[in-house]
Scaffold this motif. Structure first.
Motif, PDB file in Angstrom:
ATOM      1  N   GLU A  76       0.825  -1.200   0.000  1.00 28.11           N
ATOM      2  CA  GLU A  76       0.000   0.000   0.000  1.00 28.11           C
ATOM      3  C   GLU A  76       0.865   1.258   0.000  1.00 28.11           C
ATOM      4  OE1 GLU A  76      -2.929  -0.249  -0.757  1.00 28.11           O
ATOM      5  OE2 GLU A  76      -3.432  -2.307  -0.243  1.00 28.11           O
ATOM      6  N   GLU A  77       2.014   1.192   0.653  1.00 26.93           N
ATOM      7  CA  GLU A  77       2.953   2.315   0.593  1.00 26.93           C
ATOM      8  C   GLU A  77       3.481   2.475  -0.829  1.00 26.93           C
ATOM      9  OE1 GLU A  77       4.915   5.580   2.233  1.00 26.93           O
ATOM     10  OE2 GLU A  77       3.341   4.298   3.062  1.00 26.93           O
ATOM     11  N   ARG A  78       3.705   1.381  -1.506  1.00 24.32           N
ATOM     12  CA  ARG A  78       4.122   1.425  -2.911  1.00 24.32           C
ATOM     13  C   ARG A  78       3.057   2.102  -3.765  1.00 24.32           C
ATOM     14  NH1 ARG A  78       5.946  -4.189  -5.211  1.00 24.32           N
ATOM     15  NH2 ARG A  78       3.787  -4.787  -4.824  1.00 24.32           N
ATOM     16  N   HIS A  79       1.805   1.774  -3.534  1.00 24.44           N
ATOM     17  CA  HIS A  79       0.725   2.420  -4.283  1.00 24.44           C
ATOM     18  C   HIS A  79       0.666   3.913  -3.979  1.00 24.44           C
ATOM     19  CE1 HIS A  79      -1.535  -1.701  -4.367  1.00 24.44           C
ATOM     20  NE2 HIS A  79      -0.387  -1.721  -5.018  1.00 24.44           N
ATOM     21  N   THR A  80       0.835   4.261  -2.705  1.00 25.39           N
ATOM     22  CA  THR A  80       0.854   5.671  -2.317  1.00 25.39           C
ATOM     23  C   THR A  80       1.930   6.424  -3.087  1.00 25.39           C
ATOM     24  OG1 THR A  80      -0.001   5.229  -0.095  1.00 25.39           O
ATOM     25  CG2 THR A  80       1.251   7.262  -0.396  1.00 25.39           C
ATOM     26  N   ASN A  81       3.130   5.881  -3.103  1.00 29.19           N
ATOM     27  CA  ASN A  81       4.234   6.526  -3.803  1.00 29.19           C
ATOM     28  C   ASN A  81       3.943   6.659  -5.294  1.00 29.19           C
ATOM     29  OD1 ASN A  81       5.626   6.646  -1.375  1.00 29.19           O
ATOM     30  ND2 ASN A  81       6.788   4.781  -1.759  1.00 29.19           N
ATOM     31  N   GLY A  82       3.304   5.640  -5.856  1.00 30.44           N
ATOM     32  CA  GLY A  82       2.966   5.689  -7.272  1.00 30.44           C
ATOM     33  C   GLY A  82       1.939   6.754  -7.591  1.00 30.44           C
ATOM     34  N   PHE A  83       0.899   6.858  -6.772  1.00 32.57           N
ATOM     35  CA  PHE A  83      -0.116   7.888  -7.017  1.00 32.57           C
ATOM     36  C   PHE A  83       0.466   9.288  -6.850  1.00 32.57           C
ATOM     37  CE2 PHE A  83      -3.521   4.625  -6.414  1.00 32.57           C
ATOM     38  CZ  PHE A  83      -4.184   4.872  -7.608  1.00 32.57           C
ATOM     39  N   ILE A  84       1.358   9.467  -5.889  1.00 29.77           N
ATOM     40  CA  ILE A  84       2.015  10.769  -5.742  1.00 29.77           C
ATOM     41  C   ILE A  84       2.756  11.124  -7.023  1.00 29.77           C
ATOM     42  CG2 ILE A  84       3.940  11.956  -4.597  1.00 29.77           C
ATOM     43  CD1 ILE A  84       2.996  10.686  -1.976  1.00 29.77           C
ATOM     44  N   ARG A  85       3.477  10.166  -7.573  1.00 29.57           N
ATOM     45  CA  ARG A  85       4.227  10.446  -8.801  1.00 29.57           C
ATOM     46  C   ARG A  85       3.288  10.731  -9.969  1.00 29.57           C
ATOM     47  NH1 ARG A  85       7.687  13.379 -10.902  1.00 29.57           N
ATOM     48  NH2 ARG A  85       8.764  12.554 -12.726  1.00 29.57           N
ATOM     49  N   ILE A  86       2.185  10.017 -10.064  1.00 32.49           N
ATOM     50  CA  ILE A  86       1.242  10.273 -11.156  1.00 32.49           C
ATOM     51  C   ILE A  86       0.665  11.676 -11.047  1.00 32.49           C
ATOM     52  CG2 ILE A  86      -0.961   9.584 -12.177  1.00 32.49           C
ATOM     53  CD1 ILE A  86      -0.309   6.711 -11.358  1.00 32.49           C
ATOM     54  N   ILE A  87       0.301  12.097  -9.845  1.00 34.35           N
ATOM     55  CA  ILE A  87      -0.245  13.443  -9.665  1.00 34.35           C
ATOM     56  C   ILE A  87       0.807  14.494  -9.994  1.00 34.35           C
ATOM     57  CG2 ILE A  87      -1.182  15.074  -7.963  1.00 34.35           C
ATOM     58  CD1 ILE A  87      -2.594  12.694  -6.645  1.00 34.35           C
ATOM     59  N   GLU A  88       2.052  14.222  -9.658  1.00 37.94           N
ATOM     60  CA  GLU A  88       3.134  15.123 -10.062  1.00 37.94           C
ATOM     61  C   GLU A  88       3.221  15.216 -11.586  1.00 37.94           C
ATOM     62  OE1 GLU A  88       6.714  15.256  -6.910  1.00 37.94           O
ATOM     63  OE2 GLU A  88       6.498  13.326  -7.916  1.00 37.94           O
ATOM     64  N   LEU A  89       3.050  14.097 -12.256  1.00 34.42           N
ATOM     65  CA  LEU A  89       3.212  14.050 -13.706  1.00 34.42           C
ATOM     66  C   LEU A  89       2.054  14.700 -14.455  1.00 34.42           C
ATOM     67  CD1 LEU A  89       4.556  10.391 -14.105  1.00 34.42           C
ATOM     68  CD2 LEU A  89       5.811  12.487 -14.670  1.00 34.42           C
ATOM     69  N   VAL A  90       0.817  14.437 -14.028  1.00 35.69           N
ATOM     70  CA  VAL A  90      -0.329  14.813 -14.870  1.00 35.69           C
ATOM     71  C   VAL A  90      -1.248  15.860 -14.257  1.00 35.69           C
ATOM     72  CG1 VAL A  90      -0.288  12.478 -15.827  1.00 35.69           C
ATOM     73  CG2 VAL A  90      -1.978  13.031 -14.066  1.00 35.69           C
ATOM     74  N   ALA A  91      -1.059  16.216 -12.972  1.00 36.69           N
ATOM     75  CA  ALA A  91      -2.018  17.114 -12.316  1.00 36.69           C
ATOM     76  C   ALA A  91      -1.350  18.235 -11.531  1.00 36.69           C
ATOM     77  CB  ALA A  91      -2.941  16.303 -11.401  1.00 36.69           C
ATOM     78  N   ASN A  92      -0.138  18.604 -11.930  1.00 33.32           N
ATOM     79  CA  ASN A  92       0.560  19.751 -11.324  1.00 33.32           C
ATOM     80  C   ASN A  92       0.745  19.618  -9.816  1.00 33.32           C
ATOM     81  OD1 ASN A  92       0.771  20.873 -13.836  1.00 33.32           O
ATOM     82  ND2 ASN A  92      -0.687  22.545 -13.483  1.00 33.32           N
ATOM     83  N   GLY A  93       0.878  18.402  -9.323  1.00 34.77           N
ATOM     84  CA  GLY A  93       1.097  18.207  -7.896  1.00 34.77           C
ATOM     85  C   GLY A  93       2.563  18.234  -7.549  1.00 34.77           C
ATOM     86  N   SER A  94       2.845  18.405  -6.251  1.00 35.52           N
ATOM     87  CA  SER A  94       4.212  18.273  -5.756  1.00 35.52           C
ATOM     88  C   SER A  94       4.185  17.322  -4.571  1.00 35.52           C
ATOM     89  CB  SER A  94       4.785  19.621  -5.328  1.00 35.52           C
ATOM     90  OG  SER A  94       4.235  20.048  -4.100  1.00 35.52           O
ATOM     91  N   GLU A  95       5.211  16.506  -4.445  1.00 31.05           N
ATOM     92  CA  GLU A  95       5.229  15.519  -3.365  1.00 31.05           C
ATOM     93  C   GLU A  95       5.138  16.186  -1.999  1.00 31.05           C
ATOM     94  OE1 GLU A  95       7.684  11.642  -1.695  1.00 31.05           O
ATOM     95  OE2 GLU A  95       8.404  12.704  -3.479  1.00 31.05           O
ATOM     96  N   LYS A  96       5.854  17.286  -1.813  1.00 29.27           N
ATOM     97  CA  LYS A  96       5.835  17.981  -0.525  1.00 29.27           C
ATOM     98  C   LYS A  96       4.415  18.415  -0.161  1.00 29.27           C
ATOM     99  CE  LYS A  96       7.965  21.867   1.971  1.00 29.27           C
ATOM    100  NZ  LYS A  96       6.712  22.547   2.345  1.00 29.27           N
ATOM    101  N   ASP A  97       3.739  19.062  -1.108  1.00 27.38           N
ATOM    102  CA  ASP A  97       2.374  19.537  -0.854  1.00 27.38           C
ATOM    103  C   ASP A  97       1.429  18.368  -0.607  1.00 27.38           C
ATOM    104  OD1 ASP A  97       0.102  21.566  -1.006  1.00 27.38           O
ATOM    105  OD2 ASP A  97      -0.407  20.254  -2.690  1.00 27.38           O
ATOM    106  N   LEU A  98       1.553  17.331  -1.403  1.00 25.10           N
ATOM    107  CA  LEU A  98       0.664  16.183  -1.264  1.00 25.10           C
ATOM    108  C   LEU A  98       0.836  15.506   0.089  1.00 25.10           C
ATOM    109  CD1 LEU A  98       1.065  14.746  -4.855  1.00 25.10           C
ATOM    110  CD2 LEU A  98      -1.078  15.557  -3.854  1.00 25.10           C
ATOM    111  N   ARG A  99       2.070  15.341   0.524  1.00 25.18           N
ATOM    112  CA  ARG A  99       2.292  14.688   1.812  1.00 25.18           C
ATOM    113  C   ARG A  99       1.820  15.563   2.966  1.00 25.18           C
ATOM    114  NH1 ARG A  99       4.410   9.813   1.488  1.00 25.18           N
ATOM    115  NH2 ARG A  99       5.620   9.241  -0.366  1.00 25.18           N
ATOM    116  N   GLU A 100       1.919  16.869   2.823  1.00 26.86           N
ATOM    117  CA  GLU A 100       1.380  17.763   3.853  1.00 26.86           C
ATOM    118  C   GLU A 100      -0.137  17.636   3.925  1.00 26.86           C
ATOM    119  OE1 GLU A 100       2.806  21.638   2.880  1.00 26.86           O
ATOM    120  OE2 GLU A 100       4.801  21.299   3.747  1.00 26.86           O
ATOM    121  N   ARG A 101      -0.779  17.582   2.785  1.00 23.92           N
ATOM    122  CA  ARG A 101      -2.243  17.412   2.749  1.00 23.92           C
ATOM    123  C   ARG A 101      -2.650  16.075   3.359  1.00 23.92           C
ATOM    124  NH1 ARG A 101      -5.303  20.240  -1.649  1.00 23.92           N
ATOM    125  NH2 ARG A 101      -4.007  21.928  -2.454  1.00 23.92           N
ATOM    126  N   LEU A 102      -1.919  15.043   3.006  1.00 23.16           N
ATOM    127  CA  LEU A 102      -2.226  13.714   3.541  1.00 23.16           C
ATOM    128  C   LEU A 102      -2.064  13.689   5.061  1.00 23.16           C
ATOM    129  CD1 LEU A 102      -0.391  11.563   0.841  1.00 23.16           C
ATOM    130  CD2 LEU A 102      -2.865  11.627   1.218  1.00 23.16           C
TER     131      LEU A 102
END
Length: 236
Positions: A76-102
């Motif tokens: 499940e941690e692997r899936h989390t990391n994958g979704f973070i990367r996808i959002i970075e790639l296609v939805a203007n996300g950043s890992e730092k911001d996403l992890r803060e939101r989470l």
């Protein structure tokens, strides 16, 4: 002792050749991608909170279940990391911001306490939940195809396979350690399906059945799949 089936793959390696510039789009498209991917990310992330809750309740009673949940949490941690990367790639996300939101989200296990009575109840719920998620992800193929790169199709297949393995691993623990209670599984699944109709998701990882994919037909078919798997003989 039975051991959980494990799969070995890496989202980091899978997405290594992709960059955000490859998936630029109009703001409305970016927003739609975000709206679709954010719930998938946070429900996968919430596995860590379920694991913590199980430890706090001292719910795990067998070595088989402990081994399964340890492997499951890593996936499940692997899936989390994958979704973070996808959002970075296609939805203007950043890992730092996403992890803060989470990290800022709240979690309430009160609404699902009745399904956390003991290890057996937990395993039935996870087996069903992972089967539902497996089928819901399979229904999302058009979304990933529309992103325009076959790598996302490979991602989806890997995640679907993980979820199917999780469900079967939970079933295997039930068959190995709770043969005397297997006759209760059908009624427990019926209770889960009835209960989730009015259940508000509260950061528990399980029973996150919102969105069009989680139809009554999907839930019913997932129930049938679990009942078929429960009836199979244990692997040698």
């Amino acid at each position: 002792m039975i051991t959980p089936v494990r799969r070995d793959w890496s989202p980091k390696e899978l997405f290594s050749a992709l960059t955000p510039t490859m998936f630029s789009a109009e703001p409305s498209t970016i927003r739609a991608r975000w709206d679709k991917l954010w719930p998938d990310l946070y429900t996968e992330y919430d596995a860590r909170h379920l694991k913590q809750e199980l430890a706090a309740r001292n719910l795990i009673a067998t070595d088989e279940a402990a081994a399964f949940l340890s492997a499951w949490a890593i996936d499940e941690e692997r899936h989390t990391n994958g979704f973070i990367r996808i959002i970075e790639l296609v939805a203007n996300g950043s890992e730092k911001d996403l992890r803060e939101r989470l990290g800022a989200r709240s979690h309430d296990f009160g609404p699902i306490t009745e399904y956390l009575k003991d290890e057996f109840s937990l395993l039935v719920m996870i087996a069903f939940d992972e089967m539902c998620t497996c089928r819901a992800y399979a229904a999302e193929k058009p979304f990933y195809d529309a992103l325009g790169n076959n790598t996302f199709h490979h991602w989806l297949r890997q995640v679907i396979a993980d979820e199917a393995v999780h469900s079967m691993n939970a079933v295997n623990v039930i068959r190995a350690r709770y043969r005397d209670r297997m006759g209760q599984v059908g009624a427990m699944l019926d209770s889960l399906i009835r209960g989730c109709e009015n259940l508000r998701y509260s950061g528990t990882f399980v029973l996150d059945y919102f969105g069009a994919a989680y139809s009554k037909e999907l839930l019913a078919n997932s129930r049938l799949a679990i009942m078929r798997n429960i009836a199979k003989p244990l692997p040698a």
